[in-house]
Design an enzyme around this catalytic site. Structure first.
Site, PDB file in Angstrom:
ATOM      1  CB  CYS A   1      -0.938   0.019   1.202  1.00  0.00           C
ATOM      2  SG  CYS A   1      -2.166  -1.294   1.172  1.00  0.00           S
TER       3      CYS A   1
ATOM      4  CG  HIS B   1      -6.428   1.941   0.263  1.00  0.00           C
ATOM      5  ND1 HIS B   1      -5.229   2.396  -0.259  1.00  0.00           N
ATOM      6  CD2 HIS B   1      -6.076   0.947   1.147  1.00  0.00           C
ATOM      7  CE1 HIS B   1      -4.227   1.732   0.276  1.00  0.00           C
ATOM      8  NE2 HIS B   1      -4.726   0.837   1.128  1.00  0.00           N
TER       9      HIS B   1
ATOM     10  CB  CYS C   1      -0.455   0.472   7.811  1.00  0.00           C
ATOM     11  SG  CYS C   1      -2.131   0.593   7.134  1.00  0.00           S
TER      12      CYS C   1
END
Length: 389
Positions: free
Chosen positions: A91, A345, A375
């Site tokens: 990510c 996201h 994260c």
């Protein structure tokens, strides 16, 4: 010593990562190419001057394979001489691209470089790069973690249990994310960062009418009897409402030195001050934002009190709320224009999406310092400090 500054930052609207999503018809190469074209158009930079384009993509397979960033550069109409590469830190892939780009400028390896990212989760679903029956981890990892690694959703549940986060707290945080994002849209605060595409002008997942009453009716998203037996402490409070959705989108930032910016007549938005990356427990894989925050502040010789704005990726409400418990940061300074729970996201694009939103928020609010942290799967996290100019 040379510095690194951001002189332009743009993103697409964020679409639902579903076949009926507003951007599902757009090939991921074209999503990224759109932000690259917009970046040079808005900055006025000759793309022939760009030394490199560093892009983040997580699921590098199918329509996102073969170095997506290179083909986005070509589709954007940049000269063939402009190189490109694609990186994967899960990510945090495009935030890592920012780190690499800025470090290249500071070292003198680059004068002008783009950091960017893309993910089309409608066309390339999560885990598409792992064929059924294949093990991406290998026997050494299986031996070290003999009880087995776990999915991110279970990690989010373990975080909620460890930090005693209630369903009500997590749902309330999610509602606030939607409220802030909706308010930012209505106030025109996203106008300078969003590049409309094919008639899509707004983020598709922002729900102005979201409420804790609505979210309270959602079922647990990750309940599994085997994991319930293995982790009896889990209360199963993570839902689709207090987690980020799956999305399509792209984002890009243009990075150079103050000296080169002045020579080219570019206006710096923020200075890239300090960087950190860290590893953490791959079971509680999303908690790396805590040590990453501590590490980047040490590198910057700053304290939490020096930071005016924070961007902490909202993969799950539990991640940001646990980070907040550990740091004590006032949530009014965190994700002030909403976060991933509302905006979305799109994995590989999220790092530079956060950066894009953050530098524009810094300018709007006159912030001196800001901190961004992400994260990442596998127990990783990136963090960086930006300085307003």
């Amino acid at each position: 010593m040379r510095d690194a500054v951001i002189v332009e930052a743009v993103r697409t609207p964020i679409g639902k990562g579903r076949p009926n999503g507003s951007l599902a018809h757009v090939h991921p190469v074209e999503l990224l190419a759109h932000t690259l074209r917009t970046l040079v158009e808005r900055s006025g930079v000759d793309p022939a001057l760009i030394d490199d384009v560093i892009g983040g993509t997580v699921d590098q397979v199918g329509e996102q394979a073969m170095n997506t960033t290179r083909y986005a550069v070509l589709s954007a109409g940049f000269p063939e001489s402009v190189p490109a590469t694609t990186v994967d830190r899960q990510c945090g892939s495009s935030q890592q691209a920012v780190h690499f780009a800025a470090q290249g400028v500071i070292s003198g390896a680059y004068d002008l470089v783009v950091a960017c990212g893309v993910e089309s989760m409608s066309r390339v679903p999560m885990w598409s790069n792992v064929p059924a029956g294949k093990d991406p981890f290998g026997p050494g990892v299986a031996e070290r973690y003999s009880e087995g690694l776990i999915p991110q959703g279970i990690s989010a549940e373990l975080i909620a249990a460890k930090w005693s986060l209630s369903r009500e707290e997590m749902d309330a945080f999610a509602v606030e994310s939607h409220r802030k994002a909706a308010e930012a849209w209505e106030s025109g605060l996203f106008a300078d960062e969003v590049a409309p595409l094919d008639g899509v002008t707004r983020d598709e997942c922002v729900r102005p009418g979201s409420s804790t009453e609505v979210l309270a009716g959602l079922k647990p998203a990750y309940y599994d009897p085997a994991f319930a037996e293995r982790f009896p402490q889990i209360d199963w409070n993570v839902t689709a409402g207090n987690a980020s959705p799956v999305n399509d989108g792209a984002s890009a930032v243009l990075i150079t030195s103050s000296e080169t910016a002045a020579r080219l007549g570019l206006r710096p938005l923020a200075r890239l001050h300090s960087f950190a990356v860290t590893g953490s427990d791959p079971l509680l894989m999303l908690t790396g934002v805590v040590p990453a925050t501590e590490k980047v502040l040490r590198k910057a010789s700053l304290s939490l009190d020096d930071i005016d704005l924070f961007e902490v990726n909202e993969a799950f409400s539990s991640v940001v709320l646990a980070w907040r418990q550990e740091t004590g940061v006032d949530l009014s300074k965190v994700n002030v224009h909403g976060g991933a729970i509302a905006i979305g996201h799109p994995l590989g694009a999220s790092g530079t999406r956060l950066t894009t939103t953050l530098v524009h928020a810094m300018r709007a609010r006159g912030a001196r310092y800001a901190l961004q942290t992400m994260c990442e799967a596998g127990g990783l996290a990136n963090a960086m400090v930006l300085e307003g100019l």
